[in-house]
Write a protein that holds these residues in place. Sequence first.
Motif, PDB file in Angstrom:
ATOM      1  N   LEU A 109       0.830  -1.216   0.000  1.00  0.00           N
ATOM      2  CA  LEU A 109       0.000   0.000   0.000  1.00  0.00           C
ATOM      3  C   LEU A 109       0.858   1.256   0.000  1.00  0.00           C
ATOM      4  O   LEU A 109       0.619   2.206  -0.770  1.00  0.00           O
ATOM      5  N   THR A 110       1.844   1.281   0.874  1.00  0.00           N
ATOM      6  CA  THR A 110       2.691   2.484   0.977  1.00  0.00           C
ATOM      7  C   THR A 110       3.500   2.690  -0.296  1.00  0.00           C
ATOM      8  O   THR A 110       3.676   3.830  -0.749  1.00  0.00           O
ATOM      9  N   ILE A 170      -0.755   9.716   2.670  1.00  0.00           N
ATOM     10  CA  ILE A 170       0.672   9.941   2.477  1.00  0.00           C
ATOM     11  C   ILE A 170       0.918  11.434   2.302  1.00  0.00           C
ATOM     12  O   ILE A 170       0.124  12.149   1.688  1.00  0.00           O
ATOM     13  N   TYR A 171       2.010  11.888   2.856  1.00  0.00           N
ATOM     14  CA  TYR A 171       2.467  13.268   2.671  1.00  0.00           C
ATOM     15  C   TYR A 171       3.788  13.183   1.932  1.00  0.00           C
ATOM     16  O   TYR A 171       4.797  12.749   2.467  1.00  0.00           O
ATOM     17  N   TYR A 172       3.703  13.653   0.642  1.00  0.00           N
ATOM     18  CA  TYR A 172       4.868  13.537  -0.238  1.00  0.00           C
ATOM     19  C   TYR A 172       5.426  14.937  -0.493  1.00  0.00           C
ATOM     20  O   TYR A 172       4.711  15.828  -0.956  1.00  0.00           O
ATOM     21  N   LYS A 230       3.318   5.890  -2.676  1.00  0.00           N
ATOM     22  CA  LYS A 230       4.538   6.626  -3.022  1.00  0.00           C
ATOM     23  C   LYS A 230       4.633   6.848  -4.526  1.00  0.00           C
ATOM     24  O   LYS A 230       4.969   7.945  -5.003  1.00  0.00           O
ATOM     25  N   LYS A 231       4.350   5.756  -5.276  1.00  0.00           N
ATOM     26  CA  LYS A 231       4.406   5.877  -6.736  1.00  0.00           C
ATOM     27  C   LYS A 231       3.373   6.881  -7.253  1.00  0.00           C
ATOM     28  O   LYS A 231       3.645   7.693  -8.143  1.00  0.00           O
ATOM     29  N   GLU A 232       2.151   6.811  -6.713  1.00  0.00           N
ATOM     30  CA  GLU A 232       1.099   7.737  -7.139  1.00  0.00           C
ATOM     31  C   GLU A 232       1.474   9.174  -6.810  1.00  0.00           C
ATOM     32  O   GLU A 232       1.281  10.096  -7.627  1.00  0.00           O
ATOM     33  N   PHE A 283       5.930  10.908   4.946  1.00  0.00           N
ATOM     34  CA  PHE A 283       5.383  10.250   6.131  1.00  0.00           C
ATOM     35  C   PHE A 283       3.925   9.912   5.878  1.00  0.00           C
ATOM     36  O   PHE A 283       3.291  10.433   4.964  1.00  0.00           O
ATOM     37  N   PHE A 284       3.399   8.999   6.714  1.00  0.00           N
ATOM     38  CA  PHE A 284       2.045   8.454   6.545  1.00  0.00           C
ATOM     39  C   PHE A 284       1.224   8.727   7.792  1.00  0.00           C
ATOM     40  O   PHE A 284       1.752   8.890   8.896  1.00  0.00           O
ATOM     41  N   GLU A 285      -0.096   8.692   7.584  1.00  0.00           N
ATOM     42  CA  GLU A 285      -1.007   8.952   8.696  1.00  0.00           C
ATOM     43  C   GLU A 285      -2.248   8.077   8.516  1.00  0.00           C
ATOM     44  O   GLU A 285      -2.812   7.986   7.429  1.00  0.00           O
TER      45      GLU A 285
END
Length: 431
Positions: free
Chosen positions: A42-43, A107-109, A47-49, A93-95
């Motif tokens: 999932l992560t 996700i915060y990219y 990340k890719k998206e 980072f993820f939440e």
Amino acid sequence: MFSKKSIRNSFILQLVLASTVLIVIFSIILYNYIKISIYKDLTNSLKKEAALVAVSKSSDLNQLGVNLFDPELSIQDLKVKTVIRVDAKTKIFFEHSTRNNQHYLRIYYPLNKAKALFISITKNISDTDKLLNEILKNILTINLIAIFLILFYALFLSRMLLLPIKSLTMKLANMNESFLQKIDLRTLPEEFVPLGKSINGLVKRIQVFVEYQKELFIGTSHELKTPLAVMKTKNEVTLIKKREPEKYIETIRSNNLTIDEMNKMISNILEIGRQESAHFEEPIKMDLVKFLKEKLNNFRILAHQVEKSLEAEISPDSYIIKTQPTLIIHILQNFVQNAIKFTPIGKSIIIKCYEEDNGYVVKVIDEGCGIDEKLDLFAPFKRYGNKSGVGLGLFLAQGAANAIGAEISLKNRIDASGTIATLFIPEDKKS
């Protein structure tokens, strides 16, 4: 409830508990591995998206005249992801969050680390959580089934392990003094061979004891019956006709001598009873060398009283064994008393005690007339030589030796001028 004294129940309980712990540990590891793998996918997907949005959507929005980095911008209206400002954050980072019983992963990219601008992408992971819950339920169900299977396997295995014990029990139950048969060790599992050897050793001792009792009873009956018959015959002959008083006195004296001999025999038979009681004494740890030295001092006094000498050579300084001292002294007394009896006046008895690789040896060497090695010297009521006696001494010594697991033997000296009586105590008695 399982009985604490049952080996089988204890084995089943321990096997099930150990297996359950292993299954639970393995299941926890497996579930967490699956969970981590799914969340990792999932992560990585997020990340890719986010990376694609960061690369492609910027140019698309700029062409539309939209400032992507405007904090007031609602990208959702333009069907793209939201750009937000996050203070003091420079890495991805993820939440996790929950709204309306739905689970989300965000996700915060980073787009601009200097301005702390991030792309925020949110994905509904409720279906993933449901999948994980189903996996957990299936693992728990499999665990319960596995535990029940292990329980049945433990019951079956414990029954199989007890089969040799039940077989030994049946064989022992069918034994009696008339039917004593050793166990065939080749039919036993390797783990039960020591037990089989112990049982065979016990069977051998019982066989020896039964033969010992038979010989004793037959010998006692014969030895007591013969003098009684002689006494009766003398009395009947004396009473056939009137005789002088001296003839009656002679018959009575002769019968008294016979009675004295019978009393000696009965005393020896009583000694056998005392020795059999000693068979059941608890073996104790003792210093055999110290014990021998104490007893040899007494034997020296006996030899000196009949004008004979006793010499001793004892080594080492100490030798610790676990045995029944009463039976040891029975053997030594018989050897020494016979040596004193058959050694001529002015001659010596030599006692040699020493350790060998496989045990301890005590030798009593006399200067008597020797023995006939072809005869059964240990049979009850057998008397050899020109000395008086009941003929139970060596028989008693043999019984005592069998009881403590020792060996005794008699042989002539090389120079044929006496006898060597040997007591051998095997090394397994050493403590």
